[in-house]
Structure formats: structure tokens, C-alpha cells
Scaffold this active site. Structure first.
Site: not given
Ligand code: IDP
Ligand code: MG
Length: 143
Positions: A11, A51, A114, A117, A128
Site C-alpha cells: 500500500k 474496496y 497497515n 493488502h 482481485e
């Protein structure tokens, strides 16, 4: 055990903090093989679509803005039980709850930022992967 493919994203915080190599190293040490990768800067529409499952959550707007805050690098990982193994290497969503030695425990700064993903099921992995890659973008390992 089944040979699977799963979708991983480093990310924007992970890319900005120069953690791509650290994250890739953990995948390779776990026996996950990168069979495709690309860097891109997500548009708002792309992040909202990726998302969409979280669109009703209170953190959705912040999540979309975070995911568009800088470039990401997306990769397809292949290996035995790749979906679950990748989730194990990443650790729990909240770094405070992630097991020691996982990507999120070691590298993440908050439940939102974080670093990584990972797809959460074989079905979502297929969806995805197709979001970022054409089948012809992926290279089966011949050695
Ligand atoms: P996952 O990434 O471990 O699969 P999800 O529940 O699918 O976790 O959430 C997607 C992403 O949304 C998380 O990785 C994190 O960046 C963000 N997120 C999840 N829960 C929260 C929260 O409670 N506050 C802020 N951001 C969150
Ligand atoms: Mg998720």
C-alpha cells in the site's frame, strides 16, 4: 494442499517508506512466488471499486483517500495454499493484534496504514487479480 494464486498490494505507506523489498523478502522466504507485478497510482474510482465491499463502513472515505495518497505495487503470488499463507505472513489487520514476525506487526503504523493488502479467499483472489492483471501479464515459473 492446492496450488493457488492470490493478490497482494504494498500500500502507499509501504511504498513511501521503501518497504517493497522487505515485504517481497517475506513472501519469498515463505515460499510464495511472484508471477506478476505492476506499480500504479490508484484513482479514486479505482480505489472505491476495489474496496466496494467496505463502502458502508465508517472508515471507507479515509481508506479510499489513503489508497490514493501515493503509488502502490500490486503483485500476484503463487504457491501451495497461497491465499491463507499470504494472510498468515501479513498478520491481522490491526498491527497491535498481529502476531510477532508478521508484516503488519513488524512494519505497520496503524490499523489503517497497515502496509499490505491480501485477498481473503480463493474467489476474491480471482476477482482481485483480474482487477489489476490480464492473464497474459502473469508468468508461470518454468524454473
Ligand atoms: P484486511 O486488509 O486485513 O483484509 P479489511 O477488514 O478487509 O482488512 O479492511 C480493509 C482495509 O481497510 C484494512 O487493511 C485497513 O487499511 C482499513 N481498515 C480496516 N478496518 C479499519 C478501521 O477500523 N479503521 C480504519 N481503517 C480500517
Ligand atoms: Mg480484506
Amino acid at each position: 494442499m492446492a496450488l493457488e494464486r492470490t493478490l497482494s498490494i504494498v500500500k502507499p505507506d509501504g511504498v513511501a517508506r521503501n518497504l517493497i523489498g522487505d515485504v517481497y523478502n517475506r513472501f519469498e522466504k515463505a515460499g510464495l512466488r511472484i508471477v506478476g507485478a505492476r506499480m500504479l497510482h490508484l484513482t479514486t474510482a479505482q480505489a472505491e471499486s476495489f474496496y466496494a465491499v467496505h463502502s458502508e463502513r465508517g472508515f471507507f472515505k479515509d481508506l479510499v483517500s489513503y489508497m490514493c495518497s501515493g503509488p502502490v505495487i500490486a503483485q500476484v503470488l503463487e504457491g501451495e495454499d497461497a491465499v491463507a499463507k499470504h494472510r498468515e505472513v501479513m498478520g491481522a489487520t490491526d498491527p497491535k493484534k498481529a502476531a510477532p514476525g508478521t508484516i503488519r506487526a513488524d512494519l505497520a503504523t496503524s490499523i489503517e496504514e497497515n502496509v499490505a493488502h491480501g485477498s481473503d479467499s480463493v474467489e476474491n483472489a480471482a476477482r482481485e487479480i483480474a482487477f489489476f492483471f490480464a492473464e497474459t501479464d502473469l508468468c508461470s515459473r518454468t524454473r
